[in-house]
Design a protein around this motif. Structure first.
Motif, PDB file in Angstrom:
ATOM      1  N   LYS A   8       0.837  -1.194   0.000  1.00  0.00           N
ATOM      2  CA  LYS A   8       0.000   0.000   0.000  1.00  0.00           C
ATOM      3  C   LYS A   8       0.871   1.242   0.000  1.00  0.00           C
ATOM      4  CE  LYS A   8      -3.682   2.289   2.651  1.00  0.00           C
ATOM      5  NZ  LYS A   8      -4.544   2.201   3.863  1.00  0.00           N
ATOM      6  N   ALA A  39      -7.173  -1.767  -5.096  1.00  0.00           N
ATOM      7  CA  ALA A  39      -7.815  -0.452  -5.112  1.00  0.00           C
ATOM      8  C   ALA A  39      -6.742   0.591  -5.428  1.00  0.00           C
ATOM      9  CB  ALA A  39      -8.463  -0.173  -3.765  1.00  0.00           C
ATOM     10  N   ASN A  40      -7.145   1.829  -5.599  1.00  0.00           N
ATOM     11  CA  ASN A  40      -6.173   2.880  -5.907  1.00  0.00           C
ATOM     12  C   ASN A  40      -5.167   3.024  -4.759  1.00  0.00           C
ATOM     13  OD1 ASN A  40      -5.013   4.974  -7.423  1.00  0.00           O
ATOM     14  ND2 ASN A  40      -6.189   6.521  -6.325  1.00  0.00           N
ATOM     15  N   ASN A  56      -1.938  -0.200  -9.171  1.00  0.00           N
ATOM     16  CA  ASN A  56      -3.122   0.613  -9.444  1.00  0.00           C
ATOM     17  C   ASN A  56      -2.930   1.935  -8.708  1.00  0.00           C
ATOM     18  OD1 ASN A  56      -5.582   1.732  -9.996  1.00  0.00           O
ATOM     19  ND2 ASN A  56      -6.775   0.319  -8.726  1.00  0.00           N
TER      20      ASN A  56
END
Length: 199
Positions: A8, A39-40, A56
């Motif tokens: 992340k 996810a972003n 992403n």
């Protein structure tokens, strides 16, 4: 240990485009399984080949949702012992031609959270220490002590004396530019000399 890990994005410096990623407690033997978590601001990391499989990241959208991270990234970073130890180990590997500089910087950032610019400065300072040349980017007192002591242990007394010469040149440089003396580094040199029985 599983091969593929979810990471992340924790910090982003818009000016330098520096990214700091953190391992999450999510891993798999297949990267496809981790696609559901992308996810972003997430990416999949291949631990065996030390490379990114898939990312992403829409930076503009990520910054909107994490404005505090961008502000913090531009501030001075506290250099931790983990950063010091990690940067030293990879500085040796770069100096000994065991790893490419870019790969070393990536691994320092991932392993310790050290800013890429700081990691580059520490690797450069290490090389200049071993060459006995003046370096301009200030290294923390704890880092200077750790680097000198480990240069003495890893490379011997002659290289340690060369490294001390480089630190003295840095102290003189800082005094010329800033108008003040780095007394803390003078003490570090004195302590290291005493530790290794140098005159």
């Amino acid at each position: 240990m599983k091969r593929y890990w979810l990471m992340k994005l924790k910090k982003y410096d818009k000016k330098s485009k520096l990214e700091v990623w953190k391992y999450l407690n999510t891993a798999s033997e297949s990267p496809h399984i981790l696609n559901n978590f992308l996810a972003n601001g997430f990416r999949i990391w291949d631990e065996d080949e030390h490379r990114v499989i898939k990312t992403n990241l829409d930076v503009s959208e990520w910054i909107k949702k994490n404005p505090q991270s961008e502000r913090n990234e531009s501030m001075a970073q506290k250099i931790t012992n983990l950063m010091i130890h990690t940067s030293y180990e990879y500085a040796k590997k770069v100096y000994n031609c065991e790893v490419e500089l870019g790969d070393a910087l990536d691994k320092i950032v991932i392993a310790s959270g050290m800013y890429r610019g700081s990691a580059l400065a520490y690797i450069s300072d290490f090389r200049l220490m071993l060459e006995g040349r003046e370096y301009k980017r200030t290294m923390s007192q704890n880092a200077t002590r750790f680097y000198l002591e480990n240069i003495g242990n890893d490379y011997g007394i002659e290289c340690l004396e060369t490294a001390i010469k480089a630190v003295l040149l840095h102290i003189n440089y800082y005094e010329r530019v800033k108008g003040s003396k780095l007394k803390s580094l003078v003490k570090v040199i004195d302590d290291v000399k005493e530790l290794f029985n140098l005159n």
